[in-house]
Design a protein around this motif. Structure first.
Motif, PDB file in Angstrom:
ATOM      1  N   LEU A  14       0.826  -1.211   0.000  1.00 34.22           N
ATOM      2  CA  LEU A  14       0.000   0.000   0.000  1.00 34.22           C
ATOM      3  C   LEU A  14       0.862   1.265   0.000  1.00 34.22           C
ATOM      4  CD1 LEU A  14      -2.836  -1.097   2.445  1.00 34.22           C
ATOM      5  CD2 LEU A  14      -2.935  -0.930  -0.055  1.00 34.22           C
ATOM      6  N   ILE A  15       1.979   1.232   0.716  1.00 32.35           N
ATOM      7  CA  ILE A  15       2.885   2.391   0.713  1.00 32.35           C
ATOM      8  C   ILE A  15       3.474   2.590  -0.684  1.00 32.35           C
ATOM      9  CG2 ILE A  15       5.084   3.267   1.591  1.00 32.35           C
ATOM     10  CD1 ILE A  15       4.376   1.920   4.278  1.00 32.35           C
ATOM     11  N   ILE A  16       3.921   1.493  -1.294  1.00 30.24           N
ATOM     12  CA  ILE A  16       4.495   1.588  -2.642  1.00 30.24           C
ATOM     13  C   ILE A  16       3.461   2.098  -3.638  1.00 30.24           C
ATOM     14  CG2 ILE A  16       5.391   0.216  -4.572  1.00 30.24           C
ATOM     15  CD1 ILE A  16       6.804  -1.545  -2.456  1.00 30.24           C
ATOM     16  N   LEU A  17       2.259   1.544  -3.585  1.00 31.96           N
ATOM     17  CA  LEU A  17       1.194   1.977  -4.501  1.00 31.96           C
ATOM     18  C   LEU A  17       0.854   3.448  -4.287  1.00 31.96           C
ATOM     19  CD1 LEU A  17      -0.811   1.179  -6.712  1.00 31.96           C
ATOM     20  CD2 LEU A  17      -2.415   0.535  -4.902  1.00 31.96           C
ATOM     21  N   GLY A  18       0.754   3.867  -3.033  1.00 31.93           N
ATOM     22  CA  GLY A  18       0.467   5.275  -2.745  1.00 31.93           C
ATOM     23  C   GLY A  18       1.560   6.201  -3.270  1.00 31.93           C
ATOM     24  N   CYS A  19       2.810   5.790  -3.099  1.00 31.83           N
ATOM     25  CA  CYS A  19       3.926   6.600  -3.610  1.00 31.83           C
ATOM     26  C   CYS A  19       3.903   6.684  -5.131  1.00 31.83           C
ATOM     27  CB  CYS A  19       5.260   6.023  -3.137  1.00 31.83           C
ATOM     28  SG  CYS A  19       5.584   6.239  -1.390  1.00 31.83           S
ATOM     29  N   ILE A  20       3.638   5.559  -5.779  1.00 32.56           N
ATOM     30  CA  ILE A  20       3.588   5.555  -7.243  1.00 32.56           C
ATOM     31  C   ILE A  20       2.462   6.448  -7.754  1.00 32.56           C
ATOM     32  CG2 ILE A  20       2.982   4.106  -9.232  1.00 32.56           C
ATOM     33  CD1 ILE A  20       4.712   1.936  -8.063  1.00 32.56           C
ATOM     34  N   ILE A  21       1.296   6.355  -7.138  1.00 32.87           N
ATOM     35  CA  ILE A  21       0.165   7.181  -7.568  1.00 32.87           C
ATOM     36  C   ILE A  21       0.469   8.660  -7.349  1.00 32.87           C
ATOM     37  CG2 ILE A  21      -2.233   7.781  -7.030  1.00 32.87           C
ATOM     38  CD1 ILE A  21      -2.725   4.758  -6.609  1.00 32.87           C
ATOM     39  N   TYR A  22       1.075   8.993  -6.205  1.00 31.18           N
ATOM     40  CA  TYR A  22       1.414  10.390  -5.934  1.00 31.18           C
ATOM     41  C   TYR A  22       2.416  10.917  -6.961  1.00 31.18           C
ATOM     42  CZ  TYR A  22       3.146  14.545  -3.612  1.00 31.18           C
ATOM     43  OH  TYR A  22       3.519  15.830  -3.337  1.00 31.18           O
ATOM     44  N   ILE A  23       3.469  10.141  -7.200  1.00 29.11           N
ATOM     45  CA  ILE A  23       4.499  10.572  -8.153  1.00 29.11           C
ATOM     46  C   ILE A  23       3.911  10.703  -9.553  1.00 29.11           C
ATOM     47  CG2 ILE A  23       6.643   9.867  -9.288  1.00 29.11           C
ATOM     48  CD1 ILE A  23       7.468   8.665  -6.538  1.00 29.11           C
ATOM     49  N   LYS A  32      -4.702  17.232 -20.018  1.00 25.52           N
ATOM     50  CA  LYS A  32      -6.133  16.994 -20.187  1.00 25.52           C
ATOM     51  C   LYS A  32      -6.493  15.631 -19.604  1.00 25.52           C
ATOM     52  CE  LYS A  32      -5.968  15.057 -24.801  1.00 25.52           C
ATOM     53  NZ  LYS A  32      -6.660  14.976 -26.044  1.00 25.52           N
ATOM     54  N   LYS A  33      -7.763  15.482 -19.232  1.00 21.25           N
ATOM     55  CA  LYS A  33      -8.237  14.238 -18.632  1.00 21.25           C
ATOM     56  C   LYS A  33      -8.159  13.103 -19.638  1.00 21.25           C
ATOM     57  CE  LYS A  33     -10.575  13.671 -14.804  1.00 21.25           C
ATOM     58  NZ  LYS A  33     -10.016  12.984 -13.680  1.00 21.25           N
ATOM     59  N   LEU A  34      -7.757  11.927 -19.141  1.00 20.98           N
ATOM     60  CA  LEU A  34      -7.752  10.727 -19.974  1.00 20.98           C
ATOM     61  C   LEU A  34      -9.158  10.134 -20.024  1.00 20.98           C
ATOM     62  CD1 LEU A  34      -4.537   8.908 -18.714  1.00 20.98           C
ATOM     63  CD2 LEU A  34      -4.848  10.067 -20.878  1.00 20.98           C
ATOM     64  N   PRO A  35      -9.479   9.420 -21.086  1.00 16.90           N
ATOM     65  CA  PRO A  35     -10.753   8.685 -21.089  1.00 16.90           C
ATOM     66  C   PRO A  35     -10.750   7.657 -19.950  1.00 16.90           C
ATOM     67  CG  PRO A  35      -9.794   8.743 -23.288  1.00 16.90           C
ATOM     68  CD  PRO A  35      -8.779   9.323 -22.352  1.00 16.90           C
ATOM     69  N   ILE A  36     -11.926   7.313 -19.470  1.00 17.03           N
ATOM     70  CA  ILE A  36     -12.049   6.489 -18.269  1.00 17.03           C
ATOM     71  C   ILE A  36     -11.376   5.125 -18.422  1.00 17.03           C
ATOM     72  CG2 ILE A  36     -14.322   5.548 -18.851  1.00 17.03           C
ATOM     73  CD1 ILE A  36     -13.233   6.591 -15.350  1.00 17.03           C
ATOM     74  N   LEU A  37     -11.461   4.497 -19.595  1.00 22.24           N
ATOM     75  CA  LEU A  37     -10.826   3.190 -19.775  1.00 22.24           C
ATOM     76  C   LEU A  37      -9.297   3.305 -19.729  1.00 22.24           C
ATOM     77  CD1 LEU A  37     -13.087   1.507 -22.473  1.00 22.24           C
ATOM     78  CD2 LEU A  37     -12.941   0.985 -20.035  1.00 22.24           C
ATOM     79  N   LYS A  38      -8.759   4.363 -20.306  1.00 22.47           N
ATOM     80  CA  LYS A  38      -7.311   4.572 -20.240  1.00 22.47           C
ATOM     81  C   LYS A  38      -6.881   4.868 -18.806  1.00 22.47           C
ATOM     82  CE  LYS A  38      -6.448   6.089 -24.946  1.00 22.47           C
ATOM     83  NZ  LYS A  38      -5.979   7.187 -25.798  1.00 22.47           N
ATOM     84  N   GLU A  39      -7.704   5.616 -18.106  1.00 22.72           N
ATOM     85  CA  GLU A  39      -7.415   5.925 -16.699  1.00 22.72           C
ATOM     86  C   GLU A  39      -7.377   4.645 -15.865  1.00 22.72           C
ATOM     87  OE1 GLU A  39      -6.692   9.009 -13.873  1.00 22.72           O
ATOM     88  OE2 GLU A  39      -7.309   9.372 -15.934  1.00 22.72           O
ATOM     89  N   ILE A  40      -8.347   3.774 -16.080  1.00 21.10           N
ATOM     90  CA  ILE A  40      -8.386   2.489 -15.374  1.00 21.10           C
ATOM     91  C   ILE A  40      -7.169   1.652 -15.739  1.00 21.10           C
ATOM     92  CG2 ILE A  40      -9.645   0.297 -15.212  1.00 21.10           C
ATOM     93  CD1 ILE A  40     -12.242   1.957 -15.460  1.00 21.10           C
ATOM     94  N   ALA A  41      -6.812   1.635 -17.012  1.00 19.39           N
ATOM     95  CA  ALA A  41      -5.650   0.856 -17.453  1.00 19.39           C
ATOM     96  C   ALA A  41      -4.365   1.372 -16.803  1.00 19.39           C
ATOM     97  CB  ALA A  41      -5.535   0.900 -18.976  1.00 19.39           C
ATOM     98  N   VAL A  42      -4.220   2.689 -16.704  1.00 16.70           N
ATOM     99  CA  VAL A  42      -3.027   3.269 -16.088  1.00 16.70           C
ATOM    100  C   VAL A  42      -2.926   2.837 -14.628  1.00 16.70           C
ATOM    101  CG1 VAL A  42      -2.025   5.457 -15.295  1.00 16.70           C
ATOM    102  CG2 VAL A  42      -2.821   5.242 -17.635  1.00 16.70           C
ATOM    103  N   TYR A  43      -4.034   2.912 -13.898  1.00 17.68           N
ATOM    104  CA  TYR A  43      -4.007   2.536 -12.493  1.00 17.68           C
ATOM    105  C   TYR A  43      -3.812   1.032 -12.307  1.00 17.68           C
ATOM    106  CZ  TYR A  43      -4.930   7.225 -10.897  1.00 17.68           C
ATOM    107  OH  TYR A  43      -4.797   8.557 -10.616  1.00 17.68           O
TER     108      TYR A  43
END
Length: 98
Positions: A14-23, A32-43
């Motif tokens: 969870l710490i690693i995931l939180g750091c990656i998301i923050y960075i 600009k905002k990504l389409p929702i499917l691309k956003e899900i794929a990135v995460y």
């Protein structure tokens, strides 16, 4: 600390995931905002990458500590940018001419 993190893999993940998301959000997020499917794929890819980094963390590499240093450097940069911006707005046009 390294031993404690390898004994508690869920917390480490969870710490690693939180750091990656923050960075990602502070450095690599597109304007600009990504389409929702691309956003899900990135995460999803970030979650998979966090699992790989967790394996390296458990194998005694200082992944979390390195991410903490990266985040600390990002915060120092933000503080520096804030101070520079404040200094620039405090100048008057008369000061800028000389």
């Amino acid at each position: 600390m390294q031993h404690w993190l390898s004994v508690h893999p869920l917390i480490s993940y969870l710490i690693i995931l939180g750091c990656i998301i923050y960075i990602f959000n502070k450095v690599f997020r597109p304007q600009k905002k990504l389409p929702i499917l691309k956003e899900i794929a990135v995460y999803l890819f970030m979650a998979l990458g966090s699992a790989v980094l967790l394996l390296l963390q458990i194998d005694k590499l200082p992944i979390i500590q390195c991410m903490a240093v990266a985040i600390a450097m990002m915060m120092l940069l933000r503080i520096r940018q804030f101070k520079d911006r404040r200094k620039r707005t405090a100048r008057t046009p008369k000061d800028m001419g000389s």
